[in-house]
Design a protein around this motif. Structure first.
Motif, PDB file in Angstrom:
ATOM      1  N   SER A   1       0.842  -1.192   0.000  1.00 25.66           N
ATOM      2  CA  SER A   1       0.000   0.000   0.000  1.00 25.66           C
ATOM      3  C   SER A   1       0.879   1.245   0.000  1.00 25.66           C
ATOM      4  CB  SER A   1      -0.899   0.011   1.242  1.00 25.66           C
ATOM      5  OG  SER A   1      -1.593   1.247   1.313  1.00 25.66           O
ATOM      6  N   GLN A   2       0.500   2.199  -0.842  1.00 26.78           N
ATOM      7  CA  GLN A   2       1.203   3.478  -0.915  1.00 26.78           C
ATOM      8  C   GLN A   2       0.360   4.602  -0.309  1.00 26.78           C
ATOM      9  OE1 GLN A   2       4.439   3.544  -2.070  1.00 26.78           O
ATOM     10  NE2 GLN A   2       4.083   1.339  -2.057  1.00 26.78           N
ATOM     11  N   SER A   3      -0.764   4.254   0.296  1.00 26.68           N
ATOM     12  CA  SER A   3      -1.684   5.262   0.833  1.00 26.68           C
ATOM     13  C   SER A   3      -1.477   5.409   2.328  1.00 26.68           C
ATOM     14  CB  SER A   3      -3.133   4.848   0.567  1.00 26.68           C
ATOM     15  OG  SER A   3      -3.336   4.705  -0.809  1.00 26.68           O
ATOM     16  N   ARG A   4      -1.496   6.604   2.769  1.00 28.98           N
ATOM     17  CA  ARG A   4      -1.427   6.882   4.196  1.00 28.98           C
ATOM     18  C   ARG A   4      -2.472   7.946   4.503  1.00 28.98           C
ATOM     19  NH1 ARG A   4       4.045   8.053   7.116  1.00 28.98           N
ATOM     20  NH2 ARG A   4       3.782   5.929   7.810  1.00 28.98           N
ATOM     21  N   GLY A   5      -3.296   7.672   5.489  1.00 30.51           N
ATOM     22  CA  GLY A   5      -4.295   8.647   5.907  1.00 30.51           C
ATOM     23  C   GLY A   5      -5.493   8.758   4.983  1.00 30.51           C
TER      24      GLY A   5
ATOM     25  N   LYS B   1      -4.252  11.958  14.764  1.00 30.57           N
ATOM     26  CA  LYS B   1      -3.323  11.120  14.013  1.00 30.57           C
ATOM     27  C   LYS B   1      -4.066   9.931  13.417  1.00 30.57           C
ATOM     28  CE  LYS B   1       1.012   8.632  14.515  1.00 30.57           C
ATOM     29  NZ  LYS B   1       1.998   8.109  15.450  1.00 30.57           N
ATOM     30  N   TYR B   2      -3.853   9.667  12.130  1.00 31.32           N
ATOM     31  CA  TYR B   2      -4.468   8.536  11.463  1.00 31.32           C
ATOM     32  C   TYR B   2      -3.861   7.248  12.020  1.00 31.32           C
ATOM     33  CZ  TYR B   2      -6.259   5.665   7.662  1.00 31.32           C
ATOM     34  OH  TYR B   2      -6.913   4.715   6.940  1.00 31.32           O
TER      35      TYR B   2
ATOM     36  N   ALA C   1      -2.202   3.695  12.371  1.00 32.02           N
ATOM     37  CA  ALA C   1      -1.291   2.990  11.467  1.00 32.02           C
ATOM     38  C   ALA C   1      -1.785   1.594  11.103  1.00 32.02           C
ATOM     39  CB  ALA C   1       0.094   2.901  12.103  1.00 32.02           C
ATOM     40  N   THR C   2      -2.658   1.005  11.916  1.00 30.97           N
ATOM     41  CA  THR C   2      -3.128  -0.352  11.647  1.00 30.97           C
ATOM     42  C   THR C   2      -4.643  -0.420  11.842  1.00 30.97           C
ATOM     43  OG1 THR C   2      -2.827  -1.070  13.936  1.00 30.97           O
ATOM     44  CG2 THR C   2      -0.967  -1.384  12.437  1.00 30.97           C
TER      45      THR C   2
END
Length: 176
Positions: free
Chosen positions: A26-30, A64-65, A67-68
């Motif tokens: 995955s290259q997506s964050r948030g 904060k988004y 992480a898991t």
């Protein structure tokens, strides 16, 4: 490198030269375009966000988004349909997490950090129903009402067994 974009983000992979399995990253964050189903806010605990595609996020820090996601990462796609907490112990959470043959519904004893799958499923869920609603009265007793005109079920042993029930005023129409 192969790039794939879809509803839950952007993914990359380096396919092998021969036919066979390979991993996607995955290259997506948030990403914040998940389909919301429910937010469970246990008294004194962190909110739990239940959504399509990534079943449940524990929101320890609202700035904060996370992480898991939970309950596990065994399936690429799964849905978080419904959840509830036990009144006398709000750290005990139940949740419905399933999607067409992939069921990880269960409970958490630590406010949603880790999850234990129910030992069994209501008969209609085991036969393929997904979604529904769940309510916990105690750490052992919950009611699961599967979707699509299914009958409700109760467990008195933390999901080891389920019994079909009728509720006064609720029609027992079965599947239509």
């Amino acid at each position: 490198t192969l790039v794939f974009a879809q509803g839950i983000g952007v993914w990359t992979t380096s396919p092998p030269l021969t036919k066979g399995p390979h991993d996607w990253t995955s290259q997506s964050r948030g990403i914040e375009q998940l389909v919301s189903n429910q937010i469970v806010v246990p008294p004194g605990g962190s909110p739990l966000y239940l959504a399509w595609d990534r079943p449940v996020f524990k929101l320890d820090n609202p700035d904060k988004y996370p992480a898991t996601h939970g309950p596990t990462r065994n399936h690429a796609i799964n849905m978080g349909w419904a959840g509830d907490y036990a009144t006398k112990n709000p750290r005990f959470i139940v949740g419905i997490f399933n999607y067409w043959g992939k069921d990880e519904s269960g409970y958490s004893t630590d406010g949603g950090t880790t999850w234990t799958k129910f030992a069994s499923l209501p008969a209609e869920v085991a036969a393929g129903k997904i979604s529904g609603s769940i309510a916990a009265s105690t750490e052992d007793n919950f009611v699961w009402a599967p979707s699509n005109n299914s009958s409700p079920y109760v467990t008195r042993d933390r999901g080891a067994t389920w019994t079909k029930i009728s509720i006064a005023g609720v029609p027992q129409t079965g599947d239509t």
